[in-house]
Design a protein around this motif. Sequence first.
Motif, PDB file in Angstrom:
ATOM      1  N   ILE A   2       0.866  -1.170   0.000  1.00  0.00           N
ATOM      2  CA  ILE A   2       0.000   0.000   0.000  1.00  0.00           C
ATOM      3  C   ILE A   2       0.906   1.224   0.000  1.00  0.00           C
ATOM      4  O   ILE A   2       1.938   1.250   0.681  1.00  0.00           O
ATOM      5  CB  ILE A   2      -0.980   0.018   1.192  1.00  0.00           C
ATOM      6  CG1 ILE A   2      -0.228   0.034   2.534  1.00  0.00           C
ATOM      7  CG2 ILE A   2      -1.916  -1.164   1.122  1.00  0.00           C
ATOM      8  CD1 ILE A   2      -1.147   0.223   3.734  1.00  0.00           C
ATOM      9  N   VAL A  27      -1.467  -0.979  -4.112  1.00  0.00           N
ATOM     10  CA  VAL A  27      -2.726  -0.314  -3.788  1.00  0.00           C
ATOM     11  C   VAL A  27      -2.400   1.114  -3.373  1.00  0.00           C
ATOM     12  O   VAL A  27      -1.687   1.344  -2.399  1.00  0.00           O
ATOM     13  CB  VAL A  27      -3.472  -1.062  -2.664  1.00  0.00           C
ATOM     14  CG1 VAL A  27      -4.628  -0.227  -2.133  1.00  0.00           C
ATOM     15  CG2 VAL A  27      -3.976  -2.397  -3.196  1.00  0.00           C
ATOM     16  N   ASP A  28      -2.894   2.057  -4.148  1.00  0.00           N
ATOM     17  CA  ASP A  28      -2.616   3.477  -3.917  1.00  0.00           C
ATOM     18  C   ASP A  28      -3.775   4.104  -3.141  1.00  0.00           C
ATOM     19  O   ASP A  28      -4.934   3.999  -3.527  1.00  0.00           O
ATOM     20  CB  ASP A  28      -2.424   4.195  -5.250  1.00  0.00           C
ATOM     21  CG  ASP A  28      -1.873   5.586  -5.070  1.00  0.00           C
ATOM     22  OD1 ASP A  28      -2.627   6.463  -4.613  1.00  0.00           O
ATOM     23  OD2 ASP A  28      -0.686   5.799  -5.372  1.00  0.00           O
ATOM     24  N   THR A  29      -3.432   4.766  -2.027  1.00  0.00           N
ATOM     25  CA  THR A  29      -4.472   5.337  -1.164  1.00  0.00           C
ATOM     26  C   THR A  29      -4.628   6.843  -1.335  1.00  0.00           C
ATOM     27  O   THR A  29      -5.163   7.516  -0.455  1.00  0.00           O
ATOM     28  CB  THR A  29      -4.181   5.013   0.316  1.00  0.00           C
ATOM     29  OG1 THR A  29      -2.926   5.605   0.692  1.00  0.00           O
ATOM     30  CG2 THR A  29      -4.127   3.516   0.556  1.00  0.00           C
ATOM     31  N   TYR A  47      -4.078  -0.568  -8.110  1.00  0.00           N
ATOM     32  CA  TYR A  47      -5.471  -0.407  -7.689  1.00  0.00           C
ATOM     33  C   TYR A  47      -5.583   0.832  -6.811  1.00  0.00           C
ATOM     34  O   TYR A  47      -4.649   1.185  -6.084  1.00  0.00           O
ATOM     35  CB  TYR A  47      -5.940  -1.628  -6.887  1.00  0.00           C
ATOM     36  CG  TYR A  47      -5.815  -2.939  -7.614  1.00  0.00           C
ATOM     37  CD1 TYR A  47      -6.876  -3.447  -8.350  1.00  0.00           C
ATOM     38  CD2 TYR A  47      -4.628  -3.675  -7.559  1.00  0.00           C
ATOM     39  CE1 TYR A  47      -6.766  -4.668  -9.020  1.00  0.00           C
ATOM     40  CE2 TYR A  47      -4.508  -4.882  -8.227  1.00  0.00           C
ATOM     41  CZ  TYR A  47      -5.570  -5.380  -8.952  1.00  0.00           C
ATOM     42  OH  TYR A  47      -5.450  -6.575  -9.616  1.00  0.00           O
ATOM     43  N   ASP A  48      -6.715   1.473  -6.876  1.00  0.00           N
ATOM     44  CA  ASP A  48      -6.993   2.609  -5.998  1.00  0.00           C
ATOM     45  C   ASP A  48      -7.835   2.150  -4.811  1.00  0.00           C
ATOM     46  O   ASP A  48      -8.737   1.309  -4.959  1.00  0.00           O
ATOM     47  CB  ASP A  48      -7.744   3.706  -6.753  1.00  0.00           C
ATOM     48  CG  ASP A  48      -6.857   4.399  -7.770  1.00  0.00           C
ATOM     49  OD1 ASP A  48      -5.735   4.797  -7.396  1.00  0.00           O
ATOM     50  OD2 ASP A  48      -7.281   4.529  -8.937  1.00  0.00           O
ATOM     51  N   PHE A  49      -7.538   2.719  -3.654  1.00  0.00           N
ATOM     52  CA  PHE A  49      -8.302   2.397  -2.440  1.00  0.00           C
ATOM     53  C   PHE A  49      -8.435   3.685  -1.637  1.00  0.00           C
ATOM     54  O   PHE A  49      -7.428   4.229  -1.174  1.00  0.00           O
ATOM     55  CB  PHE A  49      -7.583   1.325  -1.621  1.00  0.00           C
ATOM     56  CG  PHE A  49      -8.366   0.843  -0.431  1.00  0.00           C
ATOM     57  CD1 PHE A  49      -9.292  -0.176  -0.563  1.00  0.00           C
ATOM     58  CD2 PHE A  49      -8.187   1.415   0.816  1.00  0.00           C
ATOM     59  CE1 PHE A  49     -10.013  -0.632   0.527  1.00  0.00           C
ATOM     60  CE2 PHE A  49      -8.906   0.975   1.911  1.00  0.00           C
ATOM     61  CZ  PHE A  49      -9.830  -0.053   1.767  1.00  0.00           C
ATOM     62  N   ALA A  58      -6.678  -1.347   3.997  1.00  0.00           N
ATOM     63  CA  ALA A  58      -5.937  -1.164   2.749  1.00  0.00           C
ATOM     64  C   ALA A  58      -5.075  -2.387   2.428  1.00  0.00           C
ATOM     65  O   ALA A  58      -5.030  -2.853   1.281  1.00  0.00           O
ATOM     66  CB  ALA A  58      -5.071   0.086   2.842  1.00  0.00           C
ATOM     67  N   TYR A  61      -7.185  -5.325   1.277  1.00  0.00           N
ATOM     68  CA  TYR A  61      -7.639  -5.156  -0.109  1.00  0.00           C
ATOM     69  C   TYR A  61      -6.531  -5.583  -1.070  1.00  0.00           C
ATOM     70  O   TYR A  61      -6.785  -6.262  -2.072  1.00  0.00           O
ATOM     71  CB  TYR A  61      -8.041  -3.710  -0.374  1.00  0.00           C
ATOM     72  CG  TYR A  61      -8.497  -3.467  -1.789  1.00  0.00           C
ATOM     73  CD1 TYR A  61      -9.739  -3.917  -2.227  1.00  0.00           C
ATOM     74  CD2 TYR A  61      -7.664  -2.815  -2.698  1.00  0.00           C
ATOM     75  CE1 TYR A  61     -10.143  -3.718  -3.547  1.00  0.00           C
ATOM     76  CE2 TYR A  61      -8.065  -2.606  -4.012  1.00  0.00           C
ATOM     77  CZ  TYR A  61      -9.307  -3.060  -4.432  1.00  0.00           C
ATOM     78  OH  TYR A  61      -9.709  -2.879  -5.734  1.00  0.00           O
ATOM     79  N   ALA A  62      -5.289  -5.204  -0.741  1.00  0.00           N
ATOM     80  CA  ALA A  62      -4.158  -5.622  -1.577  1.00  0.00           C
ATOM     81  C   ALA A  62      -4.027  -7.138  -1.579  1.00  0.00           C
ATOM     82  O   ALA A  62      -3.830  -7.767  -2.633  1.00  0.00           O
ATOM     83  CB  ALA A  62      -2.871  -4.969  -1.081  1.00  0.00           C
ATOM     84  N   GLN A  65      -6.201  -9.207  -3.893  1.00  0.00           N
ATOM     85  CA  GLN A  65      -5.911  -9.197  -5.330  1.00  0.00           C
ATOM     86  C   GLN A  65      -4.874 -10.250  -5.730  1.00  0.00           C
ATOM     87  O   GLN A  65      -4.670 -10.497  -6.915  1.00  0.00           O
ATOM     88  CB  GLN A  65      -5.393  -7.812  -5.749  1.00  0.00           C
ATOM     89  CG  GLN A  65      -6.258  -6.645  -5.316  1.00  0.00           C
ATOM     90  CD  GLN A  65      -7.693  -6.775  -5.767  1.00  0.00           C
ATOM     91  OE1 GLN A  65      -7.969  -7.150  -6.913  1.00  0.00           O
ATOM     92  NE2 GLN A  65      -8.626  -6.457  -4.867  1.00  0.00           N
TER      93      GLN A  65
END
Length: 350
Positions: A2, A27-29, A47-49, A58, A61-62, A65
Amino acid sequence: MIVRNEEAVLGRCLDSVADLVDEIILVDTGSTDNTKAVAAEYAAKIYDFPWCDDFSAARNYAVSQAVGDYWLWLDADDVIEGENHEKLRKILEAPEADMVFLPYWLSFDAAGTPQMISRRERIFRRSRGYRFTGAVHEAVVPSGSIRYGDAAVSHRKLHAGDPDRNLHIYQKLLLSGKRFSPREQYYYARELCDHGAYRAALPVLEQFLQEGRGWTPDNIGACLLAGRCYARLEQPDEAMQSLFRSFCYGIPQPEICCEIGGLFLERQQYPQAAFWYHLAIETGHQPHEGFWRQECCDYLPAIQLCVCYDRMGDISTAAAYNALAGSFRRGDAAVAYNRQYFAEKAARRK
């Protein structure tokens, strides 16, 4: 991974691991710099989060995937350096466990020797469905078959982050009525200590210890933190009691021994101080769990033993411990000063 605004360090991290993994999940926050562009150079799946003040959300979520048999997590300012690259390759080729812990080198001295060290859960069998817990200082609860690997991950932060972020998240959770887990209690108290809120930290630490649900290294760490809080509040007797309380949870740890030695040194009780610094060196060779400061295993007790023996009038022993301290930290200014001090003292005796 993240990330958020990590363009300065992300390439360094991915360079160190890209040839060891089958896919990179990022995963980009909420980056506003070129973080995503850097990731794209490594064919990362991006991915966006939306950031929601919850690191576990976060990270999980990563994790969701990932498609491989195993997954590994890193932060953008982590890097796999030197011989650890090949060590990690061998582990990833045959993890042979559900979960693999690796050394985590969090800080370094001027010579590049790791100083703040811990072990973190790093590699996981995906079919086990492991997930992070905790909005801050998130972790995966150990379960299944566990292996302890020797491939160290180095934390090479370039710039300090927001020093108030974690404390604000904890305070927000408290206001929402959340009941903290033992780990959350402990890390909340650590954040309070880091912000100088010693009086506020003490009851949190006491509740953590009284409830008796904490991990053993965290129990010892809570005693250490309480001792430091009392010392900052100029309550040395209470500080000493808190440090000795740690022995209810395990054998004396080097950092605890150094803290006790320091309290006796302040009281000018040099034989007692020397005893604890000797013990710090002796216990420094034993395996550790949780966080530990390497300097408390070698340099710090050695340089303090130099002081103790000098104050007790044993100059030759003091000089020997100064030399020992110098062997742990080459070119150290304090060691050089002491060396000159002993030379001048010897010259005056002639």
